[in-house]
Design an enzyme around this catalytic site. Sequence first.
Site, PDB file in Angstrom:
ATOM      1  N   TYR A 189      34.572  61.063  39.457  1.00  0.00           N
ATOM      2  CA  TYR A 189      33.492  61.940  38.998  1.00  0.00           C
ATOM      3  C   TYR A 189      32.974  61.471  37.642  1.00  0.00           C
ATOM      4  O   TYR A 189      31.767  61.314  37.435  1.00  0.00           O
ATOM      5  CB  TYR A 189      33.990  63.383  38.910  1.00  0.00           C
ATOM      6  CG  TYR A 189      32.901  64.370  38.564  1.00  0.00           C
ATOM      7  CD1 TYR A 189      32.078  64.895  39.559  1.00  0.00           C
ATOM      8  CD2 TYR A 189      32.677  64.772  37.251  1.00  0.00           C
ATOM      9  CE1 TYR A 189      31.061  65.789  39.242  1.00  0.00           C
ATOM     10  CE2 TYR A 189      31.670  65.659  36.928  1.00  0.00           C
ATOM     11  CZ  TYR A 189      30.866  66.169  37.933  1.00  0.00           C
ATOM     12  OH  TYR A 189      29.854  67.041  37.622  1.00  0.00           O
TER      13      TYR A 189
ATOM     14  N   ILE B 237      22.841  68.041  52.539  1.00  0.00           N
ATOM     15  CA  ILE B 237      23.704  67.576  53.620  1.00  0.00           C
ATOM     16  C   ILE B 237      24.006  68.682  54.624  1.00  0.00           C
ATOM     17  O   ILE B 237      24.177  68.429  55.815  1.00  0.00           O
ATOM     18  CB  ILE B 237      25.007  66.969  53.059  1.00  0.00           C
ATOM     19  CG1 ILE B 237      25.826  66.302  54.161  1.00  0.00           C
ATOM     20  CG2 ILE B 237      25.821  68.013  52.324  1.00  0.00           C
ATOM     21  CD1 ILE B 237      27.047  65.545  53.650  1.00  0.00           C
TER      22      ILE B 237
END
Length: 271
Positions: free
Chosen positions: A170, A38
């Site tokens: 998560y 990214i």
Amino acid sequence: MGKLENKVAFITGAARGQGRSHAVRLAREGADIIAVDICGQIDSVPYPLGKAEDLALTVKEVRALGRRIVASEADVRDFSALEQALEAGIKTLGPVDIVLANAGIAPMNLTPSATEWQDVIDVNLTGTYNTVRAAAPGMVERGAGGAMVLTSSTCGATGTGGNTPGGLGYTASKHGVVGLMRAYANYLGPHRIRVNSILPTGTNTPMVVNDALRAFFEADPAMSQAEPNVLPVTMIEPEDLSNAIAWLVSDEARYVTGVALPVDAGFINKK
């Protein structure tokens, strides 16, 4: 000659940490690399993410080994951008043999943000799905088989993670990655494409070793007590995971598929 000579590996989250380590390790075994990251920040993530200069260093290290690499900035949440990055790599390096869905975040904030649950699900789980979805059709059509490794976590096999939106997200995302791996192992197996997961314990990377995550663990006694491994190491190194992956994607593991492999210094066995 390395055991991955003339293979092409597609790796997400390749700017630093585990991703860079995997790129270098596979290049050392003879693979060329399509690297994606990214190279930008996600607001809910309390530690710095990889930057363009980090990805450039991955490129430099792979090329120093005499292998080719095509690197692109792309967000795994954006399927179109990911697909374009993959196609650019294939155009230069040839078709993909290996896929490492490695990109991930851990937005564990002491003061939870409004988006951390969705962000971690979108990157860790949907991003993994997008990575496989981008690469699998071409691998199936080519008919030459291949290997994929989807990065989960010890949180993908235990109930650890903490009681915050980011921590719960998560853990949920990493459990989801294991389920996705098992489903894809069944679906892609008839095409001789093997799909496995690795489950790391705490690893010496910028995602784990940073002030924000340290403060998060220190504020939650249950989390701080969850860290120790059975073997007398606080953390493992990214190279330990890369070594396992290099085996999983090689012909030495040609009949290994659908496996969630802990590389965890005994962490899961303790639970």
